[in-house]
Enzyme design. Structure first.
Site, short mmCIF file in Angstrom:
data_model
loop_
_atom_site.label_atom_id
_atom_site.label_comp_id
_atom_site.label_asym_id
_atom_site.label_seq_id
_atom_site.Cartn_x
_atom_site.Cartn_y
_atom_site.Cartn_z
N THR A 126 1.90 2.61 -2.73
CA THR A 126 1.69 3.28 -4.02
C THR A 126 0.34 2.84 -4.60
OG1 THR A 126 2.68 3.66 -6.21
CG2 THR A 126 2.85 1.44 -5.34
N TYR A 164 0.97 -14.02 -15.71
CA TYR A 164 0.21 -13.01 -14.96
C TYR A 164 -1.26 -13.41 -14.90
CZ TYR A 164 -2.01 -8.61 -13.69
OH TYR A 164 -2.77 -7.65 -13.06
N ALA A 221 0.81 -1.23 0.00
CA ALA A 221 0.00 0.00 0.00
C ALA A 221 0.84 1.27 0.00
CB ALA A 221 -0.93 -0.02 1.21
#
Length: 298
Positions: free
Chosen positions: A30, A181, A28
């Site tokens: 960014t 991903y 957290a």
């Protein structure tokens, strides 16, 4: 169709307060994680941001405190690519925190070049799925004692392009950074489904979500053509504040108290891929994850 309908819905907002509640948010310092921290701190929660880079984390704590006018914000070191770090972090939380009401599995890596975690897992499945799987496992007793509690895992619409390769979860035979991903984001959705089943009757609920196509630091690994495409698409993307809204919705919306295991987008229920609803696959992934992490999660 759901996503099109959501475009025309009024923006979600809630004045739900979180006084006396404790929240852990991974990654957290960014992007949407930081915006989520600001919002939940404004609502009165004690917010613990769990980050790998403590220098960036300290700067983020200052900013979150200023913007939320809350002094109840702290940072702690957590490297999701290292099971030792995850265990040390969880040990401190379990020792020092009397309760944990909301766990937000937000941190992630995206389409990065092939690399391995400290434990030998492919980086994207290792951080995005296995790291959060282990973290949740280690904090689950505290969450149960703090019920009602919520576990919110940030997935992506990219899960719909993914498949789980149970024979080669670490992509050692072949590697595509976008496929790895997508696999990790599908794993987030399946993890949430299995978790919800195991938590029935405990007062702990679980949610996964697509934050939207958000302008974040995660884009840094995109190829030049992909970067160009994202610049063209920029008007249709969300900034971090907009991208954080569905996470916040899953963390605080009172009507979700009776819901668990679902997938959300644009602050509303959304449909995930058929693979994301495959309970047999979810169980196989769960068992494999337990074996890879050497944990027994009944």
């Amino acid at each position: 169709m759901q996503s099109i309908r959501n475009l025309f819905r009024a923006a979600w907002s809630s004045d739900a307060k979180l006084d006396g509640k404790t929240v852990v948010i991974t990654g957290a310092n960014t992007g949407i994680g930081k915006e989520t921290a600001i919002d939940l701190a404004k609502r009165g929660a004690r917010v613990i941001i769990a980050c790998r880079d403590m220098e960036k984390a300290e700067a983020a704590v200052k900013e979150i405190m200023e913007k939320s006018a809350s002094s109840e914000v702290v940072s702690m070191k957590l490297d999701l690519s290292n099971s030792q770090s995850i265990r040390e972090f969880a040990e401190v939380i379990n020792r020092d925190e009397s309760k944990l009401n909301i766990l937000i599995n937000n941190a992630g890596v995206m389409v990065c070049p092939y690399g391995k975690t400290a434990d030998g897992f492919e980086m994207q499945i290792g951080v995005n799925h296995l790291g959060h799987f282990l973290l949740t496992y280690l904090l689950i007793d505290l969450l149960k004692r703090s019920a009602p509690a919520r576990i919110v895992t940030v997935s992506s619409m990219a899960h719909a392009w993914g498949s789980i390769n149970l024979e080669d979860l670490n992509s050692e035979k072949s590697y595509s950074k976008s496929k790895a991903y997508a696999q990790s984001k599908l794993a987030n959705v399946l993890f949430t489904r299995s978790l919800a089943k195991r938590l029935e009757g405990t007062g702990v609920t679980a949610y996964s979500l697509h934050p939207g196509v958000v302008q974040t630091d995660l884009w840094r690994h995109l190829s030049a053509p992909e970067q160009f495409f994202m610049k063209v698409a920029r008007p249709f993307t969300k900034n971090s504040l907009q991208g954080a809204q569905t996470t916040i919705y899953c963390a605080v919306e009172p009507s979700l108290d009776r819901e668990s295991g679902g997938y959300y987008s644009d602050c509303a229920p959304a449909s995930c891929s058929s693979a994301g609803r495959d309970d047999d696959l979810a169980e196989k992934l769960w068992d494999l994850s337990c074996r890879m992490l050497s944990v027994t999660w009944e």
